[in-house]
Motif scaffolding. Structure first.
Motif, PDB file in Angstrom:
ATOM      1  N   LYS A 121       0.815  -1.208   0.000  1.00  0.00           N
ATOM      2  CA  LYS A 121       0.000   0.000   0.000  1.00  0.00           C
ATOM      3  C   LYS A 121       0.851   1.262   0.000  1.00  0.00           C
ATOM      4  O   LYS A 121       0.408   2.307  -0.467  1.00  0.00           O
ATOM      5  CB  LYS A 121      -0.927   0.003   1.214  1.00  0.00           C
ATOM      6  CG  LYS A 121      -1.992  -1.081   1.181  1.00  0.00           C
ATOM      7  CD  LYS A 121      -2.923  -0.959   2.379  1.00  0.00           C
ATOM      8  CE  LYS A 121      -4.016  -2.018   2.330  1.00  0.00           C
ATOM      9  NZ  LYS A 121      -4.942  -1.917   3.508  1.00  0.00           N
ATOM     10  N   ASP A 122       2.054   1.167   0.524  1.00  0.00           N
ATOM     11  CA  ASP A 122       2.934   2.329   0.639  1.00  0.00           C
ATOM     12  C   ASP A 122       3.445   2.756  -0.738  1.00  0.00           C
ATOM     13  O   ASP A 122       4.058   1.962  -1.448  1.00  0.00           O
ATOM     14  CB  ASP A 122       4.114   1.980   1.549  1.00  0.00           C
ATOM     15  CG  ASP A 122       5.046   3.157   1.784  1.00  0.00           C
ATOM     16  OD1 ASP A 122       4.680   4.287   1.426  1.00  0.00           O
ATOM     17  OD2 ASP A 122       6.153   2.939   2.316  1.00  0.00           O
ATOM     18  N   PRO A 123       3.196   4.007  -1.151  1.00  0.00           N
ATOM     19  CA  PRO A 123       3.671   4.477  -2.457  1.00  0.00           C
ATOM     20  C   PRO A 123       5.174   4.317  -2.641  1.00  0.00           C
ATOM     21  O   PRO A 123       5.634   4.015  -3.747  1.00  0.00           O
ATOM     22  CB  PRO A 123       3.266   5.957  -2.472  1.00  0.00           C
ATOM     23  CG  PRO A 123       2.085   6.026  -1.567  1.00  0.00           C
ATOM     24  CD  PRO A 123       2.368   5.042  -0.487  1.00  0.00           C
ATOM     25  N   GLN A 126       5.630   0.792  -3.634  1.00  0.00           N
ATOM     26  CA  GLN A 126       5.097   0.570  -4.970  1.00  0.00           C
ATOM     27  C   GLN A 126       6.043   1.102  -6.042  1.00  0.00           C
ATOM     28  O   GLN A 126       6.167   0.520  -7.120  1.00  0.00           O
ATOM     29  CB  GLN A 126       3.726   1.239  -5.106  1.00  0.00           C
ATOM     30  CG  GLN A 126       2.632   0.588  -4.284  1.00  0.00           C
ATOM     31  CD  GLN A 126       1.283   1.251  -4.493  1.00  0.00           C
ATOM     32  OE1 GLN A 126       1.174   2.291  -5.145  1.00  0.00           O
ATOM     33  NE2 GLN A 126       0.227   0.660  -3.938  1.00  0.00           N
ATOM     34  N   ALA A 127       6.701   2.211  -5.746  1.00  0.00           N
ATOM     35  CA  ALA A 127       7.613   2.824  -6.708  1.00  0.00           C
ATOM     36  C   ALA A 127       8.791   1.918  -7.046  1.00  0.00           C
ATOM     37  O   ALA A 127       9.422   2.080  -8.096  1.00  0.00           O
ATOM     38  CB  ALA A 127       8.115   4.160  -6.169  1.00  0.00           C
ATOM     39  N   TYR A 258       3.354  10.530  -7.673  1.00  0.00           N
ATOM     40  CA  TYR A 258       2.818  10.731  -6.323  1.00  0.00           C
ATOM     41  C   TYR A 258       3.493  11.934  -5.668  1.00  0.00           C
ATOM     42  O   TYR A 258       4.709  11.962  -5.487  1.00  0.00           O
ATOM     43  CB  TYR A 258       3.049   9.482  -5.476  1.00  0.00           C
ATOM     44  CG  TYR A 258       2.644   9.640  -4.034  1.00  0.00           C
ATOM     45  CD1 TYR A 258       1.301   9.732  -3.679  1.00  0.00           C
ATOM     46  CD2 TYR A 258       3.599   9.714  -3.022  1.00  0.00           C
ATOM     47  CE1 TYR A 258       0.917   9.881  -2.351  1.00  0.00           C
ATOM     48  CE2 TYR A 258       3.226   9.860  -1.697  1.00  0.00           C
ATOM     49  CZ  TYR A 258       1.887   9.947  -1.370  1.00  0.00           C
ATOM     50  OH  TYR A 258       1.515  10.109  -0.053  1.00  0.00           O
ATOM     51  N   ALA A 266      -1.589  12.126   3.495  1.00  0.00           N
ATOM     52  CA  ALA A 266      -0.234  11.594   3.362  1.00  0.00           C
ATOM     53  C   ALA A 266       0.512  11.725   4.686  1.00  0.00           C
ATOM     54  O   ALA A 266       0.315  12.676   5.443  1.00  0.00           O
ATOM     55  CB  ALA A 266       0.512  12.325   2.260  1.00  0.00           C
ATOM     56  N   LYS A 274       7.585   8.223  -8.256  1.00  0.00           N
ATOM     57  CA  LYS A 274       6.955   7.876  -9.519  1.00  0.00           C
ATOM     58  C   LYS A 274       6.561   6.412  -9.465  1.00  0.00           C
ATOM     59  O   LYS A 274       7.405   5.534  -9.397  1.00  0.00           O
ATOM     60  CB  LYS A 274       7.899   8.123 -10.699  1.00  0.00           C
ATOM     61  CG  LYS A 274       7.277   7.829 -12.055  1.00  0.00           C
ATOM     62  CD  LYS A 274       8.248   8.104 -13.188  1.00  0.00           C
ATOM     63  CE  LYS A 274       7.631   7.805 -14.546  1.00  0.00           C
ATOM     64  NZ  LYS A 274       8.582   8.062 -15.663  1.00  0.00           N
ATOM     65  N   LEU A 275       5.248   6.171  -9.479  1.00  0.00           N
ATOM     66  CA  LEU A 275       4.745   4.815  -9.408  1.00  0.00           C
ATOM     67  C   LEU A 275       4.608   4.235 -10.811  1.00  0.00           C
ATOM     68  O   LEU A 275       4.187   4.927 -11.732  1.00  0.00           O
ATOM     69  CB  LEU A 275       3.391   4.789  -8.702  1.00  0.00           C
ATOM     70  CG  LEU A 275       3.392   4.795  -7.166  1.00  0.00           C
ATOM     71  CD1 LEU A 275       4.173   5.971  -6.603  1.00  0.00           C
ATOM     72  CD2 LEU A 275       1.967   4.810  -6.633  1.00  0.00           C
ATOM     73  N   GLY A 281      -2.669   0.554 -10.189  1.00  0.00           N
ATOM     74  CA  GLY A 281      -2.097   1.834  -9.822  1.00  0.00           C
ATOM     75  C   GLY A 281      -3.189   2.774  -9.330  1.00  0.00           C
ATOM     76  O   GLY A 281      -4.386   2.520  -9.517  1.00  0.00           O
ATOM     77  N   PRO A 282      -2.836   3.885  -8.702  1.00  0.00           N
ATOM     78  CA  PRO A 282      -3.826   4.807  -8.138  1.00  0.00           C
ATOM     79  C   PRO A 282      -4.844   5.327  -9.152  1.00  0.00           C
ATOM     80  O   PRO A 282      -5.972   5.635  -8.783  1.00  0.00           O
ATOM     81  CB  PRO A 282      -2.971   5.953  -7.591  1.00  0.00           C
ATOM     82  CG  PRO A 282      -1.646   5.329  -7.306  1.00  0.00           C
ATOM     83  CD  PRO A 282      -1.459   4.312  -8.384  1.00  0.00           C
TER      84      PRO A 282
END
Length: 339
Positions: A121-123, A126-127, A258, A266, A274-275, A281-282
């Protein structure tokens, strides 16, 4: 050990005969043991084909189906009740050839990844990934047929294996044409095909996002309603930006930049990232950029939450609805956001 669609605790399929939308009225509603009403699913499938999206197709009543029925009724000059009344069923009757379900043999292409499981879940985490793909084949199959994994569980046997050649029952949203514009990127044409988006779509000249109804409407040059999608729009922290805007263009299968400064929730320690792209993705599979900075119309990693959750001010649709919308409009299309 062979993978199956679901565990042994799930209920078995109840054998069901064919159904139809009756021009005279409703008939006894066949249901699965998991509560999927195939008569309701038939209406959902027809509405989906006609461009009045009921959101996820699950064979159950709910606010998204009510909204879809209201849109269809408005477009066809019927009493706007949101109910499956006789007049509405009569208007749906010519499209009864779109049966509620279809049985399809799984292929290697349908089951192909890459998958992202677990999906953090953490951006920041994910990046670091190469992509934000579906978690499982079940999740991918559900999105391909505009439904949920739970609905697929209800339509099939607990022992159904997830392997090429297996015959599986799906909601019948199969695209009637896949002759997509050759000018579109190859990866986007594949996404459209995977999501069963019909290549032939009506053309809109204006989009209206209505906060009170939680829907996005597409109007043609004669100001006629030609499509409608249930949407998530804004929150108390990030309200829908009321006003007149313009849809500038589309980014297909986009990465997501992000910026924690734009998110009230946040963490203080969060940093810009940058994801990578992907359906989880979001913003899902597409971003339709608006003339208001930092705002857009986009997809979602959680289709079942559309119309039932909040957003950070943007307009969120299911991935399949957002992809379909992109085929109905052009850069420069006006978008009116109203209460």
């Amino acid at each position: 050990m062979q993978k199956t669609l679901w565990g042994a605790a799930c209920l078995a399929l109840v054998s069901l005969g064919p159904i139809s939308v009756s021009a005279q009225g409703t008939k006894a509603a066949p249901t699965t043991s998991s509560g999927v009403d195939l008569s309701t699913m038939h209406v959902q499938v027809i509405l989906d084909h006609l461009g009045f999206s009921p959101g996820v197709i699950d064979g159950k009543p709910g606010k998204s189906l009510v909204a879809a029925l209201k849109g269809f009724q408005e477009a066809n000059g019927l009493k706007v009740s949101g109910e499956m009344d006789k007049a509405t069923l009569r208007a749906l009757y010519p499209s009864r050839a779109f049966r509620p379900t279809v049985t399809i043999a799984l292929t290697d292409e349908m089951l192909a990844g890459p998958y992202t499981n677990p999906l953090p879940k953490d951006p920041a985490q994910q990046a670091k990934l190469p992509g934000l793909g579906y978690r499982t084949a079940m999740e991918k199959l559900a999105e391909m047929f505009h439904t949920t994994p739970g609905t697929l569980m209800a339509l099939n046997s607990p022992s159904t294996p997830v392997s090429a050649g297996t015959k599986v029952v799906f909601p019948n949203v199969v695209a009637q044409s896949r002759a997509y514009d050759a000018k579109l990127p190859d990866h986007w044409r594949k996404t459209l095909s995977d999501l069963n988006i019909n290549a032939d779509q009506p053309q809109g000249v204006r989009v209206v996002v209505d906060k009170s109804d939680e829907v996005l409407r597409v109007l043609d040059k004669n100001d006629k309603l030609i499509a409608q999608f249930t949407a998530t729009m804004g929150s108390s922290h990030d309200p829908l930006p009321i006003g007149k805007w313009t849809i500038k263009g589309a980014s297909y299968n986009p990465p997501f930049h992000y910026n924690p400064d734009l998110f009230w929730d946040a963490k203080d320690s969060a940093k810009a990232a940058k994801l990578p792209p992907g359906p989880n993705g979001p913003v899902g599979v597409i971003w339709l950029d608006l003339s208001k900075p930092h705002y857009g119309i986009h997809g979602t990693p959680e289709p079942s939450t559309i119309g039932r959750a909040e957003s950070h001010g943007c307009i969120r649709l299911t991935n399949w609805d957002a992809a379909r919308l992109s085929m109905m409009i052009k850069p420069g299309t006006p978008a009116v956001f109203q209460n």
